[in-house]
Design a protein around this motif. Structure first.
Motif, PDB file in Angstrom:
ATOM      1  N   THR A 303      -1.580  18.721  28.936  1.00 21.21           N
ATOM      2  CA  THR A 303      -1.514  19.451  30.211  1.00 21.21           C
ATOM      3  C   THR A 303      -1.858  20.923  30.053  1.00 21.21           C
ATOM      4  OG1 THR A 303       0.860  19.817  29.894  1.00 21.21           O
ATOM      5  CG2 THR A 303       0.197  17.870  31.159  1.00 21.21           C
ATOM      6  N   ASP A 304      -2.070  21.378  28.827  1.00 21.54           N
ATOM      7  CA  ASP A 304      -2.449  22.778  28.626  1.00 21.54           C
ATOM      8  C   ASP A 304      -3.861  23.019  29.142  1.00 21.54           C
ATOM      9  OD1 ASP A 304      -0.032  22.974  27.462  1.00 21.54           O
ATOM     10  OD2 ASP A 304      -0.756  23.491  25.444  1.00 21.54           O
ATOM     11  N   ILE A 305      -4.098  24.226  29.606  1.00 22.86           N
ATOM     12  CA  ILE A 305      -5.425  24.575  30.108  1.00 22.86           C
ATOM     13  C   ILE A 305      -6.405  24.626  28.945  1.00 22.86           C
ATOM     14  CG2 ILE A 305      -6.794  26.356  31.250  1.00 22.86           C
ATOM     15  CD1 ILE A 305      -4.287  27.151  32.776  1.00 22.86           C
ATOM     16  N   PRO A 306      -7.493  23.850  28.999  1.00 22.95           N
ATOM     17  CA  PRO A 306      -8.443  23.822  27.876  1.00 22.95           C
ATOM     18  C   PRO A 306      -9.197  25.139  27.741  1.00 22.95           C
ATOM     19  CG  PRO A 306      -9.308  22.570  29.723  1.00 22.95           C
ATOM     20  CD  PRO A 306      -7.911  22.958  30.095  1.00 22.95           C
ATOM     21  N   THR A 307      -9.593  25.424  26.526  1.00 19.73           N
ATOM     22  CA  THR A 307     -10.376  26.631  26.260  1.00 19.73           C
ATOM     23  C   THR A 307     -11.844  26.390  26.578  1.00 19.73           C
ATOM     24  OG1 THR A 307     -10.787  25.987  23.957  1.00 19.73           O
ATOM     25  CG2 THR A 307      -8.770  27.245  24.410  1.00 19.73           C
ATOM     26  N   GLU A 308     -12.618  27.473  26.575  1.00 20.86           N
ATOM     27  CA  GLU A 308     -14.055  27.347  26.831  1.00 20.86           C
ATOM     28  C   GLU A 308     -14.724  26.451  25.796  1.00 20.86           C
ATOM     29  OE1 GLU A 308     -18.030  30.141  26.505  1.00 20.86           O
ATOM     30  OE2 GLU A 308     -16.145  31.074  27.158  1.00 20.86           O
ATOM     31  N   LYS A 309     -14.283  26.556  24.538  1.00 17.65           N
ATOM     32  CA  LYS A 309     -14.862  25.737  23.477  1.00 17.65           C
ATOM     33  C   LYS A 309     -14.565  24.256  23.702  1.00 17.65           C
ATOM     34  CE  LYS A 309     -15.002  25.147  18.462  1.00 17.65           C
ATOM     35  NZ  LYS A 309     -14.473  25.620  17.151  1.00 17.65           N
ATOM     36  N   VAL A 348     -13.350  25.922  37.743  1.00 18.27           N
ATOM     37  CA  VAL A 348     -12.986  24.647  38.361  1.00 18.27           C
ATOM     38  C   VAL A 348     -12.019  23.866  37.473  1.00 18.27           C
ATOM     39  CG1 VAL A 348     -13.867  22.398  39.081  1.00 18.27           C
ATOM     40  CG2 VAL A 348     -15.101  24.468  39.717  1.00 18.27           C
ATOM     41  N   VAL A 349     -12.320  23.767  36.178  1.00 18.80           N
ATOM     42  CA  VAL A 349     -11.462  23.024  35.251  1.00 18.80           C
ATOM     43  C   VAL A 349     -10.093  23.678  35.140  1.00 18.80           C
ATOM     44  CG1 VAL A 349     -11.192  22.269  32.861  1.00 18.80           C
ATOM     45  CG2 VAL A 349     -13.433  22.129  33.963  1.00 18.80           C
ATOM     46  N   THR A 350     -10.080  25.001  35.055  1.00 21.99           N
ATOM     47  CA  THR A 350      -8.807  25.726  34.967  1.00 21.99           C
ATOM     48  C   THR A 350      -7.970  25.508  36.214  1.00 21.99           C
ATOM     49  OG1 THR A 350      -9.837  27.423  33.571  1.00 21.99           O
ATOM     50  CG2 THR A 350      -7.761  27.991  34.644  1.00 21.99           C
ATOM     51  N   SER A 351      -8.610  25.548  37.366  1.00 25.29           N
ATOM     52  CA  SER A 351      -7.903  25.336  38.631  1.00 25.29           C
ATOM     53  C   SER A 351      -7.280  23.952  38.690  1.00 25.29           C
ATOM     54  CB  SER A 351      -8.871  25.532  39.803  1.00 25.29           C
ATOM     55  OG  SER A 351      -8.234  25.271  41.036  1.00 25.29           O
ATOM     56  N   PHE A 352      -8.005  22.950  38.168  1.00 23.98           N
ATOM     57  CA  PHE A 352      -7.479  21.584  38.152  1.00 23.98           C
ATOM     58  C   PHE A 352      -6.215  21.487  37.300  1.00 23.98           C
ATOM     59  CE2 PHE A 352      -7.321  17.565  35.770  1.00 23.98           C
ATOM     60  CZ  PHE A 352      -7.087  16.690  36.810  1.00 23.98           C
ATOM     61  N   PHE A 353      -6.237  22.075  36.107  1.00 23.08           N
ATOM     62  CA  PHE A 353      -5.081  21.990  35.219  1.00 23.08           C
ATOM     63  C   PHE A 353      -3.908  22.838  35.706  1.00 23.08           C
ATOM     64  CE2 PHE A 353      -8.065  20.062  32.347  1.00 23.08           C
ATOM     65  CZ  PHE A 353      -7.296  19.240  31.551  1.00 23.08           C
ATOM     66  N   GLN A 354      -4.178  23.778  36.602  1.00 22.95           N
ATOM     67  CA  GLN A 354      -3.096  24.572  37.194  1.00 22.95           C
ATOM     68  C   GLN A 354      -2.431  23.859  38.368  1.00 22.95           C
ATOM     69  OE1 GLN A 354      -5.157  28.210  38.089  1.00 22.95           O
ATOM     70  NE2 GLN A 354      -4.701  29.142  36.092  1.00 22.95           N
ATOM     71  N   GLY A 355      -2.959  22.679  38.748  1.00 24.39           N
ATOM     72  CA  GLY A 355      -2.351  21.896  39.810  1.00 24.39           C
ATOM     73  C   GLY A 355      -2.831  22.227  41.195  1.00 24.39           C
ATOM     74  N   ASN A 356      -3.903  22.990  41.329  1.00 22.26           N
ATOM     75  CA  ASN A 356      -4.417  23.335  42.651  1.00 22.26           C
ATOM     76  C   ASN A 356      -5.111  22.125  43.284  1.00 22.26           C
ATOM     77  OD1 ASN A 356      -3.592  26.007  42.298  1.00 22.26           O
ATOM     78  ND2 ASN A 356      -5.498  26.535  41.235  1.00 22.26           N
ATOM     79  N   ASN A 357      -5.181  22.129  44.608  1.00 23.26           N
ATOM     80  CA  ASN A 357      -5.825  21.037  45.320  1.00 23.26           C
ATOM     81  C   ASN A 357      -7.322  21.010  45.005  1.00 23.26           C
ATOM     82  OD1 ASN A 357      -3.433  20.260  46.564  1.00 23.26           O
ATOM     83  ND2 ASN A 357      -3.752  21.656  48.290  1.00 23.26           N
ATOM     84  N   LEU A 358      -7.831  19.823  44.835  1.00 22.12           N
ATOM     85  CA  LEU A 358      -9.250  19.674  44.527  1.00 22.12           C
ATOM     86  C   LEU A 358     -10.101  19.911  45.771  1.00 22.12           C
ATOM     87  CD1 LEU A 358      -9.173  16.462  42.305  1.00 22.12           C
ATOM     88  CD2 LEU A 358      -9.538  18.801  41.544  1.00 22.12           C
ATOM     89  N   PRO A 359     -11.273  20.516  45.623  1.00 26.57           N
ATOM     90  CA  PRO A 359     -12.192  20.673  46.762  1.00 26.57           C
ATOM     91  C   PRO A 359     -12.625  19.303  47.296  1.00 26.57           C
ATOM     92  CG  PRO A 359     -12.849  22.058  44.896  1.00 26.57           C
ATOM     93  CD  PRO A 359     -11.794  21.140  44.396  1.00 26.57           C
TER      94      PRO A 359
END
Length: 379
Positions: A303-309, A348-359
């Motif tokens: 559930t951690d926010i993935p890094t750019e790599k 977009v990926v960061t927003s998803f892992f933060q629990g925000n609503n998907l577009p």
């Protein structure tokens, strides 16, 4: 039919190896629409036999290779699985094969296995409809939302592709005609030789563009780069189009539907009822039974926010020819444009892992029903 003509060959193949060899030696590729049908006394796969001894694998492979070598495609069938019976043994010995030219005019060709009537072979009904009388039904669009920026890029790329390459099929014919005209001009001087060399290079470039276009369209990876299989690609695209079209379906009342509108309406009714069914609630699962697995997943930090790599590694692992959706953008597009889209993708990926609503464009979809077997009976 509607001014279109084709050839039909009906055959009975002997059970011996020499008899089969003689048949395929005579089955040379025909340029006009061609149908070959009858009792081939052989099966293609183990699913085409029930009872008796195990089928001969080498014999099946040879039969399959001969069909491909002759440039033929199996039309499939509707009805019972087998066409021949002896005692407790059932086999599909009878079939209808067509070449690629057949699909140009008679795409809607259906084979039906009828009931046994006093013989050991089933009668086969062949139904042929000209494509001039057919309009393909549209997919069931649930939503047409899409990523706005990709839509703009797709439109620009289509315009660029057409202005740069044009109609690849017509271009090949045009440059080949230019070469023939120069070659038929008689004795060539230095200037004519230069023109002929340029024309030859144009032919090679046009053929290369056409092959790349066809390979991308039929989405096959079984041939290596450099293989000259243009005719096969064309035939496979037509055959796949036929297989992916639902021509007839049986509704819940056992009635066969053939009209496009009836099939579409029945699909909507079936899946509406299916998706609106009440589901029985499952009993509560005790977490204590899975503490070991739970501890393992906690260590993974899923559930951690993935890094750019990590995001880049995930994109790099995707097959470059694969597309994530109907917009047609493959993984290779994102890999080569990573410096341009990197910031947007990470957000977009960061927003998803933060629990925000998907577009909306992430939640929307287009449903296309694709048959997964030769025998299409019901939903």
């Amino acid at each position: 039919m509607n001014g279109h003509k084709g050839e039909a060959t009906f055959t009975y193949v002997g059970c011996t190896k020499d008899a089969r060899k003689e048949l395929w030696n005579r089955c040379q590729q025909v340029n006009s629409p061609w149908l070959v049908g009858g009792d081939f006394n052989c099966i293609i796969s183990t699913t085409e036999k029930s009872g008796g001894r195990t089928p001969n694998l080498a014999k099946m492979n040879t039969f399959r290779d001969n069909i491909h070598r002759a440039g033929l495609f199996d039309l499939g069938f509707k009805g019972p699985n087998f066409t021949w019976k002896r005692g407790s043994i059932w086999e599909r010995l009878d079939r209808m094969l067509v070449n690629d030219a057949w699909f140009n005019y008679f795409l809607l060709s259906f084979v039906t296995h009828l009931s046994l009537a006093g013989l050991d072979h089933r009668p086969i009904l062949m139904s042929i409809t000209s494509t001039d009388n057919y309009s393909s039904p549209s997919p069931l669009d649930i939503s047409t939302c899409g990523l706005h920026i990709l839509h703009i890029i797709a439109k620009a790329l289509r315009g660029w592709s057409w202005n740069t390459f044009g109609n690849v099929h017509a271009t090949v014919q045009k440059v080949e005609g230019e070469v023939k005209a120069l070659e038929n001009g008689g004795l060539l001087g230095i200037e004519e030789e230069k023109k002929l060399l340029i024309a030859h290079n144009n032919v090679l470039s046009a053929i290369d563009y056409k092959e790349k276009f066809l390979k991308q369209k039929e989405a096959m990876n079984i041939f290596t780069n450099g293989d000259r299989n243009t005719r096969f690609f064309n035939a496979y695209i037509k055959y796949k189009r036929k297989c992916n079209t639902i021509h007839a379906i049986q509704n819940v009342n056992g009635q066969w539907l053939h009209n496009n509108n009836d099939i579409a309406n029945d699909a909507i009714c079936f899946y509406k009822e299916l998706l609106n069914q009440e589901h029985n609630l499952r009993p509560h699962i005790e977490k204590a039974h899975f503490m070991e697995e739970l501890n393992y997943t906690v260590v993974l930090k899923l559930t951690d926010i993935p890094t750019e790599k990590e995001i880049w590694n995930a994109i790099s692992s995707i097959d470059s020819t694969k597309s994530a959706g109907p917009n047609g953008f493959t993984a290779e597009f994102y890999k080569k444009s990573w410096k341009i889209f990197k910031t947007d993708v990470i957000v977009v990926v960061t927003s998803f892992f933060q629990g925000n609503n998907l577009p909306n464009y992430f939640c929307s979809s287009t449903t296309v029903l694709i048959p997964k077997s030769e025998i299409q009976k019901n939903w």
